[in-house]
Motif scaffolding. Sequence first.
Motif, PDB file in Angstrom:
ATOM      1  N   TYR A   1      62.413 -39.476  54.871  1.00 33.59           N
ATOM      2  CA  TYR A   1      62.336 -40.899  55.192  1.00 33.59           C
ATOM      3  C   TYR A   1      62.458 -41.683  53.890  1.00 33.59           C
ATOM      4  O   TYR A   1      61.564 -41.657  53.050  1.00 33.59           O
ATOM      5  CB  TYR A   1      60.997 -41.204  55.872  1.00 33.59           C
TER       6      TYR A   1
ATOM      7  N   GLU B   1      45.502 -51.860  68.724  1.00 31.66           N
ATOM      8  CA  GLU B   1      44.672 -50.646  68.624  1.00 31.66           C
ATOM      9  C   GLU B   1      45.542 -49.393  68.708  1.00 31.66           C
ATOM     10  O   GLU B   1      45.337 -48.429  67.978  1.00 31.66           O
ATOM     11  CB  GLU B   1      43.607 -50.618  69.738  1.00 31.66           C
TER      12      GLU B   1
ATOM     13  N   GLU C   1      48.705 -49.039  67.933  1.00 33.99           N
ATOM     14  CA  GLU C   1      49.511 -48.871  66.720  1.00 33.99           C
ATOM     15  C   GLU C   1      48.651 -48.377  65.549  1.00 33.99           C
ATOM     16  O   GLU C   1      49.083 -47.536  64.760  1.00 33.99           O
ATOM     17  CB  GLU C   1      50.214 -50.191  66.362  1.00 33.99           C
ATOM     18  N   TYR C   2      47.438 -48.890  65.486  1.00 34.43           N
ATOM     19  CA  TYR C   2      46.497 -48.477  64.442  1.00 34.43           C
ATOM     20  C   TYR C   2      46.180 -46.992  64.590  1.00 34.43           C
ATOM     21  O   TYR C   2      46.203 -46.226  63.617  1.00 34.43           O
ATOM     22  CB  TYR C   2      45.235 -49.328  64.580  1.00 34.43           C
TER      23      TYR C   2
ATOM     24  N   ARG D   1      49.129 -44.946  63.493  1.00 27.84           N
ATOM     25  CA  ARG D   1      49.190 -44.931  62.026  1.00 27.84           C
ATOM     26  C   ARG D   1      48.182 -43.941  61.471  1.00 27.84           C
ATOM     27  O   ARG D   1      48.498 -43.127  60.598  1.00 27.84           O
ATOM     28  CB  ARG D   1      48.880 -46.328  61.466  1.00 27.84           C
ATOM     29  N   LYS D   2      46.962 -43.985  61.998  1.00 27.74           N
ATOM     30  CA  LYS D   2      45.917 -43.095  61.483  1.00 27.74           C
ATOM     31  C   LYS D   2      46.228 -41.625  61.765  1.00 27.74           C
ATOM     32  O   LYS D   2      45.817 -40.737  61.018  1.00 27.74           O
ATOM     33  CB  LYS D   2      44.551 -43.479  62.071  1.00 27.74           C
ATOM     34  N   GLU D   3      46.983 -41.388  62.819  1.00 28.29           N
ATOM     35  CA  GLU D   3      47.354 -40.013  63.159  1.00 28.29           C
ATOM     36  C   GLU D   3      48.577 -39.525  62.373  1.00 28.29           C
ATOM     37  O   GLU D   3      49.052 -38.421  62.602  1.00 28.29           O
ATOM     38  CB  GLU D   3      47.618 -39.897  64.663  1.00 28.29           C
ATOM     39  N   GLY D   4      49.133 -40.394  61.523  1.00 29.58           N
ATOM     40  CA  GLY D   4      50.213 -39.924  60.655  1.00 29.58           C
ATOM     41  C   GLY D   4      51.544 -40.647  60.809  1.00 29.58           C
ATOM     42  O   GLY D   4      52.501 -40.353  60.086  1.00 29.58           O
ATOM     43  N   ALA D   5      51.628 -41.585  61.748  1.00 25.74           N
ATOM     44  CA  ALA D   5      52.894 -42.325  61.923  1.00 25.74           C
ATOM     45  C   ALA D   5      53.126 -43.249  60.733  1.00 25.74           C
ATOM     46  O   ALA D   5      52.191 -43.835  60.195  1.00 25.74           O
ATOM     47  CB  ALA D   5      52.851 -43.142  63.206  1.00 25.74           C
ATOM     48  N   ILE D   6      54.394 -43.369  60.332  1.00 28.44           N
ATOM     49  CA  ILE D   6      54.748 -44.336  59.290  1.00 28.44           C
ATOM     50  C   ILE D   6      54.648 -45.744  59.855  1.00 28.44           C
ATOM     51  O   ILE D   6      54.300 -46.691  59.168  1.00 28.44           O
ATOM     52  CB  ILE D   6      56.180 -44.065  58.769  1.00 28.44           C
ATOM     53  N   LYS D   7      54.987 -45.848  61.137  1.00 33.01           N
ATOM     54  CA  LYS D   7      54.909 -47.132  61.841  1.00 33.01           C
ATOM     55  C   LYS D   7      55.119 -46.863  63.320  1.00 33.01           C
ATOM     56  O   LYS D   7      55.365 -45.718  63.712  1.00 33.01           O
ATOM     57  CB  LYS D   7      55.965 -48.102  61.318  1.00 33.01           C
TER      58      LYS D   7
END
Lengths: 324, 324
Positions: free
Chosen positions: B33, B147, B149-150, B153-159
């Motif tokens: 990425y 919530e 999306e947050y 993100r916390k689980e490893g997503a860039i976005k």
Amino acid sequence: MKINDFLRYMECEGLKKVVLTKRENINYFLGKYFPFFSVLVFEEKPILYVGELDLEYAKDNLNIEVRKFTGWKEIFEGCDGVESELKIEFLKYLDNYKIVSEKLRELRAIKEKEEIEKIKKAAKISDKAMKYIIENPEGNEREKAIELEYLMRKEGAIKAAFDSIVVSGRKTSYPHALPEDREIKDILLVDIGACYEGYCSDITRTLLLNERGEFREIYNLVKEAKELVEDYLREGVSTKFLDLKVREYFKEYEKYFIHSLGHGVGLEVHEFPTVSKKEEIILKENMVITIEPGIYIKDKFGVRLEDLYLIKKDGFEKLSKVTL
Amino acid sequence: MKINDFLRYMECEGLKKVVLTKRENINYFLGKYFPFFSVLVFEEKPILYVGELDLEYAKDNLNIEVRKFTGWKEIFEGCDGVESELKIEFLKYLDNYKIVSEKLRELRAIKEKEEIEKIKKAAKISDKAMKYIIENPEGNEREKAIELEYLMRKEGAIKAAFDSIVVSGRKTSYPHALPEDREIKDILLVDIGACYEGYCSDITRTLLLNERGEFREIYNLVKEAKELVEDYLREGVSTKFLDLKVREYFKEYEKYFIHSLGHGVGLEVHEFPTVSKKEEIILKENMVITIEPGIYIKDKFGVRLEDLYLIKKDGFEKLSKVTL
């Protein structure tokens, strides 16, 4: 206003039908954030074409005539004006055409009242996030980036305007880098933006967590460079002049200033005008630009300070307000 | 693999120099990425051109030869292959050229092992978020989207892979709509995706918060349609056949199924192949697609159920696993 300006331009240029496919250009005329597939066609008036699935939503939420998109052939029939960003796959539908992007860039560069309000709101949101990290700089780069984006979302942002840069230590010597799962230390560079109703903000702060003489010296040089630009910033000044002023001020550090001084901000986080030595553009009232001098010393560290400015007749309004 | 496949294709087609500007095509070959400005040029080997400011970062983080971008003239010198998405502003640099996008689409459609791992991880992340909202459906549309999306993100997503759709009540009758500051009620449609190392997931669930006969009937119809597709889903089946099967199954509700049955997913959330009645594409092993039948009744409500599938020789692996 915008629509009439563009229709007048088409008349002056003798254009009969202009097709816009670039999302930000479309949203500019819609005055709304509409993220779904659409094509905006200007003839006597603008008509938005959307997929069948978005027809009702568009009709109910946009102040423009909406029609069902049925194919590109119909869209480009008689088209004589397109964007420079049009994909070459559509060339087969085009005969003679004029590129209208310069006009779009010009129109979009001078922000209208409602646009300025949205950018101000976006700047306020990224200010809140920046304030938070200034007060809580300890932690992990990636986790901190997530917190900042969450905070911006809660304050009203549709999303981050770009992948947040929250990097520390030696990594700050890269102007751009992605946050990683590592502890923040020594020096922290944060470059973030909010997207509010489609309009962006952009702000950078560099925090010295472990004071060292060397950091402070470079930091002050970058800070003074930005202040120097502010002395000149107003309608009528040349972007090239500003960029060269900073380079001159940096003296022996000029070789470490490896990007342009700034850029326009609006529906895109980078848009016309660029503020660089490569091009001379005269600033006008109601342009919104960043000024972001930076010095990056390989394998050591980097410092960048970026603010967002609304250009006024006799000066500017700084839209990013958070201070260290 | 990918790079050699593409070089072999160039040789077969007699192409000397291909220029890629589309970010997802570039990241495909990088296997990383990389969100910053870059141009990928294929001659005897691929070379990535980046701005001076990103030169060190690219050199230190990418497994490819990196050079400083100095201008488009140099980039396009001798170029005879480009993408269909190339902007027409670059036509002035081109003489004769071939469009290589069909090959790129084909290559990208068949996922390699590491790509599948990334998509699986993205799907796992959106599953977690979906599970959360299934268990906590009460609240406000916009806040809930934030919530989710947050959490991703916390689980490893860039976005988020796209603007999250978290809408309820009558608004579900729009296939796409943006969350607003309003209470969730009656029926809740959630369409979300995670972007993990550039690779996307995509999942939709519709929750019946206030059971009514009418909802349940439509819900079951959509659910059965998806199950029907699963009966046929494997390498060798035609996408058009699948789409038409669902339309046939929907009978008098077919007119409310106002979009395609599905689409390929990878570096883009919508990519080749589309699964629609408009085009006949034969599914191949290691394609990743969504199947998402939906029924939308104007001014009333809509139901969509979407899962993500990895196509196998004799069936599929469902990558989105969360159940109601």
